[in-house]
Design a protein around this motif. Structure first.
Motif, mmCIF file in Angstrom:
data_model
loop_
_atom_site.group_PDB
_atom_site.id
_atom_site.type_symbol
_atom_site.label_atom_id
_atom_site.label_comp_id
_atom_site.label_asym_id
_atom_site.label_seq_id
_atom_site.Cartn_x
_atom_site.Cartn_y
_atom_site.Cartn_z
ATOM 1 N N GLY A 8 0.834 -1.189 0.000
ATOM 2 C CA GLY A 8 0.000 0.000 0.000
ATOM 3 C C GLY A 8 0.865 1.234 0.000
ATOM 4 N N PHE A 9 0.235 2.354 -0.223
ATOM 5 C CA PHE A 9 0.945 3.618 -0.294
ATOM 6 C C PHE A 9 1.559 3.937 1.070
ATOM 7 N N MET A 10 2.602 4.749 1.067
ATOM 8 C CA MET A 10 3.207 5.167 2.324
ATOM 9 C C MET A 10 2.127 5.771 3.223
ATOM 10 N N GLY A 11 2.182 5.420 4.485
ATOM 11 C CA GLY A 11 1.203 5.938 5.433
ATOM 12 C C GLY A 11 -0.087 5.149 5.513
ATOM 13 N N SER A 12 -0.173 4.040 4.792
ATOM 14 C CA SER A 12 -1.421 3.270 4.811
ATOM 15 C C SER A 12 -1.539 2.365 6.031
ATOM 16 N N GLY A 13 -0.453 2.203 6.793
ATOM 17 C CA GLY A 13 -0.511 1.433 8.021
ATOM 18 C C GLY A 13 0.133 0.061 7.949
ATOM 19 N N TRP A 98 -3.450 -5.634 0.081
ATOM 20 C CA TRP A 98 -3.345 -4.192 -0.144
ATOM 21 C C TRP A 98 -4.124 -3.453 0.930
ATOM 22 N N LEU A 99 -3.428 -2.673 1.731
ATOM 23 C CA LEU A 99 -4.081 -1.784 2.682
ATOM 24 C C LEU A 99 -4.360 -0.486 1.926
ATOM 25 N N GLN A 100 -5.577 -0.372 1.460
ATOM 26 C CA GLN A 100 -5.962 0.732 0.571
ATOM 27 C C GLN A 100 -6.483 1.916 1.390
ATOM 28 N N PRO A 104 -6.798 11.632 0.942
ATOM 29 C CA PRO A 104 -6.948 12.486 2.133
ATOM 30 C C PRO A 104 -6.455 11.819 3.423
ATOM 31 N N THR A 105 -6.696 10.524 3.566
ATOM 32 C CA THR A 105 -6.207 9.806 4.750
ATOM 33 C C THR A 105 -4.684 9.813 4.782
ATOM 34 N N ASP A 148 -9.382 3.333 5.618
ATOM 35 C CA ASP A 148 -9.683 4.698 6.060
ATOM 36 C C ASP A 148 -10.426 4.755 7.393
ATOM 37 N N GLU A 149 -11.384 3.879 7.591
ATOM 38 C CA GLU A 149 -12.224 3.918 8.789
ATOM 39 C C GLU A 149 -11.844 2.867 9.818
ATOM 40 N N LEU A 150 -10.764 2.129 9.586
ATOM 41 C CA LEU A 150 -10.404 1.036 10.481
ATOM 42 C C LEU A 150 -9.275 1.427 11.436
ATOM 43 N N GLU A 151 -9.374 0.968 12.658
ATOM 44 C CA GLU A 151 -8.269 1.049 13.607
ATOM 45 C C GLU A 151 -7.294 -0.073 13.264
#
Length: 165
Positions: A8-13, A98-100, A104-105, A148-151
């Motif tokens: 996933g993109f940088m910062g996706s977790g 993929w952690l999508q 904005p997130t 986006d909405e997941l912890e």
């Protein structure tokens, strides 16, 4: 169990979720960016400055090919999918997920992050990089999880359920 590779993109977790997965599964965790930094003895931003992105991508590919295909969780760098070899390796050798995250997130998560060389561009270049990689992530994975909405724990639980673990 086939190793889990998070893309996933940088910062996706990827690193945070990967570490949480290893807590549940009690298996080793690898972060390909950290492995590259340890091998070369410098941070990624310094690798980019001194040797360039192409060199970094070559080392990154070697690192991915050295990762265990069984019994581990692997957090990959955001650009690992730039290489066709890496896309094939991820899709065929791992449970690649993929952690999508939306742009904005990502922007919110990385607003104060100065250590990512490709994030320190203007907004148009960031958008272009983000868009250009979406299809590459799709080609590299067997499962997409919208984060986006997941912890962190919720994301890890969804992966465990998907893999029946």
């Amino acid at each position: 169990m086939k190793s889990i590779a998070l893309v996933g993109f940088m910062g996706s977790g990827k690193s945070s979720v990967g570490k949480k997965l290893t807590d549940y599964l009690n298996i080793p965790f690898y972060d390909t960016d950290e492995v590259v930094e340890n091998q070369l003895g410098m941070q990624i931003k310094d690798i980019f400055k001194r040797h360039g992105e192409d060199y970094f991508r070559e080392v990154e590919e070697e690192v991915l090919l050295s990762m265990p295909s069984d019994g581990a969780v692997i957090a990959t760098g955001g650009g690992i999918v730039e290489s066709p070899v890496n896309r094939e390796t991820l899709k065929n050798n791992f449970n690649s997920i993929w952690l999508q995250a939306s742009f904005p997130t990502i922007s919110k998560r990385l607003e104060a992050d100065a250590k990512r060389p490709l994030w320190n561009n203007n907004d148009q270049l960031k958008h272009e990089l983000f868009r250009s990689r979406q299809n590459l992530y799709q080609q590299s994975t067997v499962k997409i999880i919208k984060v986006d909405e997941l912890e962190i724990d919720e994301c890890a639980q969804e992966i465990l359920c998907y893999l029946n673990l």
